[in-house]
Design a protein around this motif. Structure first.
Motif, short mmCIF file in Angstrom:
data_model
loop_
_atom_site.label_atom_id
_atom_site.label_comp_id
_atom_site.label_asym_id
_atom_site.label_seq_id
_atom_site.Cartn_x
_atom_site.Cartn_y
_atom_site.Cartn_z
N PHE A 161 -9.37 -9.13 -1.21
CA PHE A 161 -10.50 -8.23 -0.96
C PHE A 161 -11.71 -8.59 -1.79
O PHE A 161 -12.83 -8.67 -1.30
N TYR A 162 -11.48 -8.82 -3.07
CA TYR A 162 -12.61 -9.16 -3.94
C TYR A 162 -13.29 -10.45 -3.51
O TYR A 162 -14.51 -10.59 -3.55
N PHE B 94 -4.53 -3.79 14.27
CA PHE B 94 -4.54 -5.24 14.06
C PHE B 94 -3.32 -5.89 14.70
O PHE B 94 -3.41 -6.96 15.31
N LYS B 95 -2.21 -5.21 14.53
CA LYS B 95 -0.97 -5.76 15.08
C LYS B 95 -1.05 -5.81 16.61
O LYS B 95 -0.76 -6.84 17.24
N GLY B 157 -6.28 -4.72 1.24
CA GLY B 157 -5.52 -5.86 0.77
C GLY B 157 -4.07 -5.76 1.20
O GLY B 157 -3.49 -6.73 1.69
N VAL B 158 -3.51 -4.59 1.01
CA VAL B 158 -2.11 -4.40 1.40
C VAL B 158 -1.96 -4.65 2.91
O VAL B 158 -1.03 -5.35 3.36
N ALA B 159 -2.87 -4.08 3.67
CA ALA B 159 -2.81 -4.27 5.13
C ALA B 159 -2.87 -5.76 5.47
O ALA B 159 -2.07 -6.28 6.27
N HIS B 160 -3.80 -6.42 4.83
CA HIS B 160 -3.95 -7.84 5.09
C HIS B 160 -2.68 -8.62 4.77
O HIS B 160 -2.23 -9.47 5.54
N PHE B 161 -2.11 -8.29 3.62
CA PHE B 161 -0.89 -9.00 3.22
C PHE B 161 0.23 -8.83 4.24
O PHE B 161 0.88 -9.80 4.63
#
Lengths: 192, 192, 192, 192
Positions: A161-162, B94-95, B157-161
């Motif tokens: 994110f950063y 997204f999925k 970030g968590v979602a992206h991961f």
DNA sequence: GATGAATGAGCATTCATTCAT
DNA sequence: CATGAATGAATGCTCATTCAT
């Protein structure tokens, strides 16, 4: 005594610059050799094709990341210290090699499904170090019973994110923000 | 009564399929019209060029995301509930539109620096909703004094991961993992 | 006492080998110097360009043919003997230098119309010896009134056929076949 | 009512012209499309590459030869008549399609050893007709005990010689020469 | 509406040749 | 004598786009 850069080095630098600036597909060999100030034949003396230049650039990146993780993140560190070090390392290496990090991602998108999955393996070892630390920290009772992968995901996610924010909005992350992020991962956001 | 798909719909579907499978650059107009089973002229009747097909595909995605956020994430929800809903919505849209999500990212990489930054704005409104909620939660004392942006970053970030992990390693996220992630964001990992 | 081959000899050998194997156009200077195990500069020390290497190879061939004709085909020989000797010499020299013979032909095709015609002259002297013998044999009444050129054509044609057959079908000509061919040229195929 | 030539026909004609004039390797796609007065894309619409244009040209040649042999050389003909017809057909088709005949030969030289041998098969059927006729003529006692292949070789050889002479020295074969050649094949050169 | 023949700018890549060491 | 790094003109081929039917 500044050593004169070799033609190969000049090409590597030009490739990094241009792939980042214009994207891999839109960068032509002519662009590269113009920037590197060499002949087209020279390019093909050192790289068998455009792809192999990218590959070489990528290897530099993965190698650097690996080295930095090993240097900065020692398993004897305390939890907070380790998380901060991990986050810091990810961020600084990606930032330092920002272009390569982003080019890597792009490249994966260019590959077909099969190849894309395979390419993921290169970064995995760097992630494993963090996971192993957390797993161990749960055993020693420093971290409560959570899925270590979850924590890894959170750290990586925050880093991602950063970086994106810095890249897209031109708003770089501050040390304070890093500290706060680690603080949230450690203690959560809820008012106790 | 199966409605016969219009040529335009067939082209949109073929574009989605192929951009995802082979990447935008590597997909040719010929590929698209072969899959859509129409003539080359027909393509140019509906889309002024290859880029505009991608653009149309993207718009569908952004619109869907926006609608879902509005539907699922209500500002009157409790903290835990809201975070879970946000994460859930990001992940499910997204999925569901996984291909488009990833194609979007790729496309940005293709653009030059300038254009890349501009394109970020399309997703921003969706992020703002979450930030506003957190800001408000701090005011009402439900969340302790943290930078709201930090929290947003963590959620994204968590979602992206999870998405990348699903995509690359074929390991989808479970409801349990989502719950745990929210739990960590709320209470941290440290053993109290 | 094996004399160590000079670089130039090595290059000539490599050229012969490769021109035959891959064709003149498809053979690169790099191919040649790799096989000859020498540097690129060395090639250009001995040959001003690729064409001149071929030319030198060709000269060896024409010279050999000339010498052999002179050695084997003596104008005092009888008709049958002379025809057999001519045929034998053509076949053995071409066979021995099969590669060069075929490379010659190829090269002519590479040249433009003008140059192609000119190059024919190199072999002509060798043909003339045969024609002169026949002309004389008609005068002395050994051969009936036929066009000497016709006979030359027949001998060359037969030689050509055997060489092509050997080369293409791997079926070499036997001494018996040679004898039969001369027999046909002398007495025809018709049952008297 | 002259039908306007199709682009494909124009390209075929240009290819024939140029391959003959300059050789296959030295002829560029640009040469071809300039002569054919069409765009480069048009070339690649009809031919997948330069080789396939040559291939198509070759096929026309082999097909024509086959048809003419069948038309002109009937197994019920007398010996002299058949030999004359065979020789005539070879010569006229090759002469008519002189360029293609010679281009074919050149092409073989361009191929590697393996491929060169394989390509020989295309012409073989045309040769077989002649061989079969001779074999039969021996059985019926019209021709004395000779190797039929030898006779085939002689006919082909003579044809080859006249063609090369015509091509290289600009001296075409006359009907008288043909007749004489057949005469020699039938009765030999020796004064009885 | 629908089609696909025609186009040509643009690109990756090859390879003969030069020349400084 | 010998080398091989550097060169760039030349070429085969791709593919987005146009337009007449």
């Amino acid at each position: 005594m500044t050593k004169k850069k070799s033609k190969k080095e000049l090409i590597l630098e030009a490739g990094l610059e241009l792939f980042f600036e214009k994207g891999f597909e839109k960068t032509t060999i002519d662009d590269i050799i113009n920037l590197a100030e060499c002949g087209k034949g020279t390019f093909y003396r050192y790289f068998s094709n455009k792809d192999s230049l990218l590959e070489e650039l990528e290897n530099v990146f993965v190698t650097t990341l690996s080295k930095e993780i090993q240097k900065n993140c020692c398993s004897t560190m305390g939890l907070k210290e380790y998380l901060t070090a991990s986050l810091n390392t990810f961020l600084s290496v990606f930032k330092q090699h920002q272009r390569l990090g982003l080019i890597r991602f792009e490249r994966e998108q260019r590959l077909n499904l099969e190849a894309r999955r395979a390419s993921f393996d290169k970064v995995l070892p760097n992630i494993h170090a963090l996971r192993d630390y957390i797993t161990n920290a749960i055993k020693t009772g420093v971290v409560r019973q959570v899925d270590p992968e979850n924590v890894v995901g959170m750290v990586l996610g925050v880093a991602h994110f950063y970086l994106v924010r810095d890249f897209k909005l031109g708003k770089p992350f501050s040390p304070k923000e890093l500290e706060d992020s680690v603080d949230i991962i450690l203690y959560g956001v809820a008012k106790s």
